[in-house]
Scaffold this active site. Structure first.
Site, PDB file in Angstrom:
ATOM      1  N   HIS A 151       0.777  -1.233   0.000  1.00 35.87           N
ATOM      2  CA  HIS A 151       0.000   0.000   0.000  1.00 35.87           C
ATOM      3  C   HIS A 151       0.820   1.301   0.000  1.00 35.87           C
ATOM      4  O   HIS A 151       0.727   2.118  -0.896  1.00 35.87           O
ATOM      5  CB  HIS A 151      -0.908   0.021   1.235  1.00 35.87           C
ATOM      6  CG  HIS A 151      -1.797  -1.169   1.369  1.00 35.87           C
ATOM      7  ND1 HIS A 151      -2.903  -1.364   0.594  1.00 35.87           N
ATOM      8  CD2 HIS A 151      -1.741  -2.245   2.207  1.00 35.87           C
ATOM      9  CE1 HIS A 151      -3.514  -2.477   0.936  1.00 35.87           C
ATOM     10  NE2 HIS A 151      -2.826  -3.043   1.915  1.00 35.87           N
TER      11      HIS A 151
HETATM   12  C1  BDR Z   1      -2.836   0.753   5.362  1.00 36.80           C
HETATM   13  O1  BDR Z   1      -3.004   0.194   6.662  1.00 36.80           O
HETATM   14  C2  BDR Z   1      -1.769  -0.230   7.194  1.00 36.80           C
HETATM   15  O2  BDR Z   1      -1.864  -1.522   7.687  1.00 36.80           O
HETATM   16  C3  BDR Z   1      -0.755  -0.126   6.094  1.00 36.80           C
HETATM   17  O3  BDR Z   1       0.504   0.282   6.621  1.00 36.80           O
HETATM   18  C4  BDR Z   1      -1.338   0.883   5.148  1.00 36.80           C
HETATM   19  O4  BDR Z   1      -0.905   2.185   5.484  1.00 36.80           O
HETATM   20  C5  BDR Z   1      -3.559  -0.117   4.358  1.00 36.80           C
HETATM   21  O5  BDR Z   1      -4.943  -0.121   4.609  1.00 36.80           O
END
Ligand code: BDR
Ligand code: CA
Length: 315
Positions: free
Chosen positions: A238
């Site tokens: 992400h």
């Molecule tokens: C987001 O949530 C976190 O677990 C990750 O680091 C990312 O920023 C994804 O939904």
């Protein structure tokens, strides 16, 4: 001229990959600071993770820690994905890297106001620190070029059917950011799932000799284990998207849309509601919503950054 960026994060595996992409491109990015916020784990743990990472790398940026909980809600952790430490999967040394003694919000204000040129903020955790910054020190707004966030989604969430984790944890902070008038670039779940990494690519990192590539391989092995069994062909990295877009915008597709944050308690809390009606014309839609990315190019550029760091951090 290099792009001035400030990364606000909750490391977190993909947060670390995002930081490394920036640090591994020192000719392109001037990282003026990194700040931490509670999210994937407690503030104490994610801050320790940043200090451990910098100690392992033997390199650093100015850094400070910020909010220990969301502006108006109790903290929800992302520990199911990131483990007990928030960064399970690699044995980091005890940290010697020290943070700035100032709180992240004051730290950000000073760095932004004293920076030669405009700054792009890259928040990849809950938006608490950024919301507090904009509300406390509105004078920074004219010095911020854009806010490239990882968060949200326009079709489906990951915490609930409608909400993505970073927005859901602190929707009030997200509301402040999206209403600020600063252009927002949103790496939501549509694009982050398009830029995933495969098991084979992770294995290729583990097989490398470089100390950064190898560390990333082991960290990612842990990180994707949570999603195993879901049937993904590749696993979303992400937070990397929020940095990657600044570096290689040409590998992304996007739509400029008006996006509102749902702060109402109820089933759609934390939704990033994008106006998808084709006939609606906004003069200045507040958000560039990234939708797709050339996955192979994305991985190639990320791995190049790791290789650069293998050389820069060789010991
Ligand atoms: C987001 O949530 C976190 O677990 C990750 O680091 C990312 O920023 C994804 O939904
Ligand atoms: Ca994150």
């Amino acid at each position: 001229m290099r792009k001035n960026i400030m990364i606000d994060c909750d490391p977190g595996h993909d947060d670390v990959m995002a930081i490394l992409l920036a640090l591994g491109n020192p000719d392109f990015f001037n990282v003026i600071g990194v700040t931490t916020v509670a999210g994937n784990q407690t503030l104490e743990k994610v801050t320790l993770n940043l200090r451990r990472l910098y100690t392992y790398l033997g390199m650093s940026t100015p850094a400070a820690s910020g909010a220990a909980k969301p502006i108006a809600r109790e903290l929800v952790l992302g520990d199911l994905v990131h483990g007990e430490s928030g960064l399970d999967g690699w044995d980091f040394p005890e940290p010697t890297f020290e943070l700035d003694s100032t709180n992240a919000v004051t730290f950000m204000r000073e760095k932004i106001m004293n920076c030669d040129g405009k700054v792009t903020l890259v928040p990849v955790g809950p938006l608490t620190n950024i919301g507090l910054l904009l509300a406390t020190f509105p004078e920074v707004i004219e010095k911020i070029e854009a806010i490239s966030i990882m968060g949200g989604s326009i079709y489906a969430g990951n915490m609930t059917p409608d909400a993505e984790f970073n927005i859901m944890v602190d929707p009030e902070a997200a509301w402040i950011v999206f209403k600020s008038g600063i252009p927002v670039i949103m790496s939501g779940l549509e694009v982050t799932h398009a830029g995933g990494i495969t098991h084979e690519e992770i294995a290729s990192l583990c097989a490398k000799d470089g100390r950064v590539s190898k560390m990333c391989g082991d960290l990612l092995k842990f990180y994707v284990s949570y999603h195993d069994g879901v049937g993904y062909a590749s696993f979303p990295l992400h937070d990397v998207c929020a940095v990657m877009y600044l570096l290689k915008p040409e590998i992304f597709t996007y739509q400029d849309l008006q996006v509102e944050i749902d702060c109402n308690d109820g089933p759609t809390l934390g939704r990033t509601a994008a106006d998808l009606r084709e006939w609606m014309k906004y003069e200045n839609p507040n958000t560039r919503v990234l939708l797709d990315v050339d996955r192979e190019k994305f991985i190639e550029v990320l791995f190049e950054a790791f290789t650069n760091l293998d050389v820069m951090c060789a010991q």
